[in-house]
Design an enzyme around this catalytic site. Structure first.
Site, PDB file in Angstrom:
ATOM      1  N   ASN A 120     -12.898  -2.836  -1.082  1.00 57.04           N
ATOM      2  CA  ASN A 120     -11.976  -2.314  -0.077  1.00 57.04           C
ATOM      3  C   ASN A 120     -12.659  -1.216   0.734  1.00 57.04           C
ATOM      4  OD1 ASN A 120     -11.750  -0.878  -2.544  1.00 57.04           O
ATOM      5  ND2 ASN A 120      -9.705  -0.153  -2.076  1.00 57.04           N
ATOM      6  N   ILE A 121     -12.327  -1.185   2.021  1.00 55.65           N
ATOM      7  CA  ILE A 121     -12.937  -0.243   2.959  1.00 55.65           C
ATOM      8  C   ILE A 121     -11.797   0.414   3.726  1.00 55.65           C
ATOM      9  CG2 ILE A 121     -14.531   0.013   4.897  1.00 55.65           C
ATOM     10  CD1 ILE A 121     -15.825  -2.692   3.955  1.00 55.65           C
ATOM     11  N   GLU A 122     -11.563   1.700   3.407  1.00 58.55           N
ATOM     12  CA  GLU A 122     -10.418   2.389   4.005  1.00 58.55           C
ATOM     13  C   GLU A 122     -10.782   3.037   5.338  1.00 58.55           C
ATOM     14  OE1 GLU A 122      -8.828   4.820   0.806  1.00 58.55           O
ATOM     15  OE2 GLU A 122      -7.925   3.022  -0.095  1.00 58.55           O
TER      16      GLU A 122
ATOM     17  N   GLU B  97     -10.528  -8.372  -1.202  1.00 54.85           N
ATOM     18  CA  GLU B  97     -10.491  -9.842  -1.148  1.00 54.85           C
ATOM     19  C   GLU B  97     -10.869 -10.339   0.242  1.00 54.85           C
ATOM     20  OE1 GLU B  97      -8.228  -7.700  -2.255  1.00 54.85           O
ATOM     21  OE2 GLU B  97      -6.717  -8.685  -3.504  1.00 54.85           O
TER      22      GLU B  97
ATOM     23  N   CYS C 131      -2.689  -8.361  -2.712  1.00 56.23           N
ATOM     24  CA  CYS C 131      -1.592  -8.124  -1.768  1.00 56.23           C
ATOM     25  C   CYS C 131      -1.239  -9.408  -1.014  1.00 56.23           C
ATOM     26  CB  CYS C 131      -1.942  -6.995  -0.803  1.00 56.23           C
ATOM     27  SG  CYS C 131      -2.910  -7.503   0.625  1.00 56.23           S
TER      28      CYS C 131
ATOM     29  N   CYS D 261      -3.752 -10.697   1.645  1.00 54.59           N
ATOM     30  CA  CYS D 261      -4.929 -11.341   1.039  1.00 54.59           C
ATOM     31  C   CYS D 261      -4.582 -12.717   0.472  1.00 54.59           C
ATOM     32  CB  CYS D 261      -5.538 -10.438  -0.026  1.00 54.59           C
ATOM     33  SG  CYS D 261      -6.341  -8.997   0.725  1.00 54.59           S
TER      34      CYS D 261
HETATM   35  N1  THU Z   1      -6.224  -3.140  -1.920  1.00 53.89           N
HETATM   36  C1  THU Z   1      -7.124  -4.155  -2.015  1.00 53.89           C
HETATM   37  O1  THU Z   1      -8.320  -3.971  -1.783  1.00 53.89           O
HETATM   38  N2  THU Z   1      -6.665  -5.394  -2.368  1.00 53.89           N
HETATM   39  C2  THU Z   1      -5.360  -5.670  -2.647  1.00 53.89           C
HETATM   40  O2  THU Z   1      -5.012  -6.825  -2.821  1.00 53.89           O
HETATM   41  C3  THU Z   1      -4.395  -4.574  -2.793  1.00 53.89           C
HETATM   42  C4  THU Z   1      -4.790  -3.300  -2.127  1.00 53.89           C
HETATM   43  C5  THU Z   1      -6.710  -1.806  -1.543  1.00 53.89           C
HETATM   44  C6  THU Z   1      -6.304  -1.351  -0.164  1.00 53.89           C
HETATM   45  C7  THU Z   1      -6.391   0.147  -0.288  1.00 53.89           C
HETATM   46  O3  THU Z   1      -7.733   0.558  -0.033  1.00 53.89           O
HETATM   47  C8  THU Z   1      -6.086   0.418  -1.754  1.00 53.89           C
HETATM   48  O4  THU Z   1      -6.215  -0.814  -2.423  1.00 53.89           O
HETATM   49  C9  THU Z   1      -4.689   0.982  -1.990  1.00 53.89           C
HETATM   50  O5  THU Z   1      -3.728   0.199  -1.370  1.00 53.89           O
END
Ligand code: THU
Length: 135
Positions: free
Chosen positions: A44-46, A57, A88, A91
């Protein structure tokens, strides 16, 4: 194609460490097997603009698609290492776009020994896909 679940699990655990999560501090890793036989990894990349965040994903899947792949065979995901983290909804929809069929394995990982395997259809029943756009 043979699916090595253990290899996907370890790849997801490994790439989780690359997560860029200054806001949530919640690291996620994903490893996706595609039709070329390679495992594509993503984290994940915020973003300071929270809505611009990309989940692990989708990072993994977009990495594979950008290399010419179109058919997802299986995917492993790890978030929290104490609990199982469900992918989520966005995804799940992106998985459905590229999944070989609705029975592909979605491997939800807690650690290298503990993981559960579901089908994509269990994760996203009755999904809207490209077949709904056929006329
Ligand atoms: N996140 C994911 O990478 N995949 C998911 O299916 C659920 C959420 C990440 C997004 C964000 O960086 C962090 O989890 C909190 O929501």
């Amino acid at each position: 194609m043979e699916i090595n679940v253990e290899e996907l699990v370890l790849a997801a655990i490994e790439i989780r460490e690359q997560a860029y999560v200054p806001y949530s501090k919640f690291k996620v890793g994903a490893a996706a097997l595609f039709e070329d036989g390679n495992i594509y990894k993503g984290c994940n990349i915020e973003n300071a603009s929270f809505g611009a965040t990309n989940c692990a994903e989708r990072t993994a899947i977009f990495n594979a698609v950008s290399k010419g792949n179109r058919t997802l065979k299986a995917i492993a995901v790890i978030g929290d290492t104490e609990n199982y983290t469900a992918p989520c909804g966005i995804c799940r929809q992106v998985m459905a776009e590229f999944a070989e069929n609705e029975n592909i394995k979605v491997i939800i990982v807690k650690n290298s020994k503990d993981y559960i395997i579901k089908t994509l259809d269990e994760m996203l029943p009755g999904s809207f896909t490209k077949k709904d756009l056929e006329i």
